[in-house]
Scaffold this active site. Sequence first.
Site, PDB file in Angstrom:
ATOM      1  CG  ASN A   7      -1.892   0.588   1.173  1.00  0.00           C
ATOM      2  OD1 ASN A   7      -1.696   2.412   0.232  1.00  0.00           O
ATOM      3  ND2 ASN A   7      -2.866   1.011   2.476  1.00  0.00           N
ATOM      4  NE  ARG A  88      -6.911   0.947  -0.302  1.00  0.00           N
ATOM      5  CZ  ARG A  88      -6.559   1.972   0.313  1.00  0.00           C
ATOM      6  NH1 ARG A  88      -5.633   2.648   0.993  1.00  0.00           N
ATOM      7  NH2 ARG A  88      -7.699   3.081   0.193  1.00  0.00           N
ATOM      8  CG  HIS A 177     -13.874   1.906   2.301  1.00  0.00           C
ATOM      9  ND1 HIS A 177     -14.831   2.427   3.628  1.00  0.00           N
ATOM     10  CD2 HIS A 177     -12.547   2.005   2.837  1.00  0.00           C
ATOM     11  CE1 HIS A 177     -14.043   3.749   4.414  1.00  0.00           C
ATOM     12  NE2 HIS A 177     -12.365   3.059   3.379  1.00  0.00           N
ATOM     13  N   GLY A 207     -12.004   6.082   8.594  1.00  0.00           N
ATOM     14  CA  GLY A 207     -13.197   6.532   7.355  1.00  0.00           C
ATOM     15  C   GLY A 207     -14.049   5.783   7.568  1.00  0.00           C
ATOM     16  NE  ARG A 236     -12.577  11.277   3.551  1.00  0.00           N
ATOM     17  CZ  ARG A 236     -11.804  10.544   3.845  1.00  0.00           C
ATOM     18  NH1 ARG A 236     -12.412   9.062   3.743  1.00  0.00           N
ATOM     19  NH2 ARG A 236     -10.848   9.484   3.316  1.00  0.00           N
ATOM     20  CD  GLU A 379      -8.987  -2.827   3.557  1.00  0.00           C
ATOM     21  OE1 GLU A 379      -9.649  -1.571   2.584  1.00  0.00           O
ATOM     22  OE2 GLU A 379      -8.441  -2.055   4.586  1.00  0.00           O
TER      23      GLU A 379
END
Length: 393
Positions: A7, A88, A177, A207, A236, A379
């Site tokens: 990542n 990723r 996601h 997030g 956010r 992930e």
Amino acid sequence: MKIISINAGSSSLKFSLFNMDNESVIASGLFERIGIEGSNYTIKYSGEKVSEEIELNNHTDAVKVLLDKLISLEIISSLEEINGVGHRLVHGKDKYTNSVIITDEVIKDLDEFKEFAPLHNPANILGIQAFRDVLPEVPMVGVFDTAFHQTMEKETYLYSVPYKWYSEYGVRKYGFHGTSHRYITQTVKEIFGREDFKLISCHIGNGGSITAVKDMKCIDTTMGFTPLAGIMMGTRSGEIDASLIPYVMEKEGKNASEIIEDLNKNSGLVGLSEYSSDMRDILEKCDACDEKAIVAKNKYVRRIVDYIAQYYVLLGGADVIVFTAGVGENSVPIRREICEKLHCLGIKIDLDQNSKRGEIVKISSDDSKIDVYVIPTDEELMIARDTIDLINR
Ligand code: AMP
């Protein structure tokens, strides 16, 4: 077979090295401040942890150090042991509906799509180029965050705005996601032993996004053109009325980018509480009867409940709701509040089960009409699985 999941950020590179014979993590770590003074790395392996401050001028330097260390720490005996590298990747627009072997065309597309993910796509390219420089013969696979959501129907992914914005500028819901929601979907398939289920997957961390899944496919998701949309998050705002933007621009003497920055970084939990984006801090303040923290937490829960209810209707009922990511996996009271607010859907929570930690846990009681699970997301493993799958084909 050994696979590295990568990542890459603009000044960081996170990795996990997997032994895919048993899907175990052999080593993992993080390179930080790449190209900035004070660059350093941390590598964890077999209960050990190695950290060092070291000059890393670019991502290629970081990959060279990583591979040298894997050998000098005897984590692997030669580079030949690395069978593939999975990256990723954030934005594949509507072109990439699945993971792919990385070719020159994929890199060109990532560059072309960078205006849709200006922070992420260029960083992803840096990560790919670094491995191309250092391990040119090893196959690489790209796993897009947006890919899982490409099964949404047009009436779902279009915004009700002038059609030209979509047809000429690509304005639509893309969703993010996706790798996490796909991992959750596959794990539910393993638990249920079938593919024909209706799932509401709640990835709630700093997030957050919620995805409705039917028969293994994404039907709708809460993030949109960018990750700013949908539920309220740590920093956010989630969904808002767009008209407030020019209004606040004028009040604060800011331009549109500065207001978007406020909506991305200074809103959500930290915005409403004026205290912290971290749910642990918010819950502590709630215990101390801090009014702003209570409102922030209640609003956060309310937005999640709203979307679960919406997706319950969209799916025509639900077989299972899953909580994952930082808050979803760890916050006992937030899960309890969400489930209690969904009581009218026949959801009943088992408080003992809900207090358990760690592995996959079913937190609904036996008489609940919908199963509710906590499933830790992974992930990196999903990326490694896709990598092995594609290079074996
Ligand atoms: P993530 O983005 O998935 O890494 O999630 C990070 C967020 O998870 C943090 O900002 C915290 O708000 C939240 N979190 C982690 N542990 C807990 C916990 N024990 N209770 C409540 N929230 C937590």
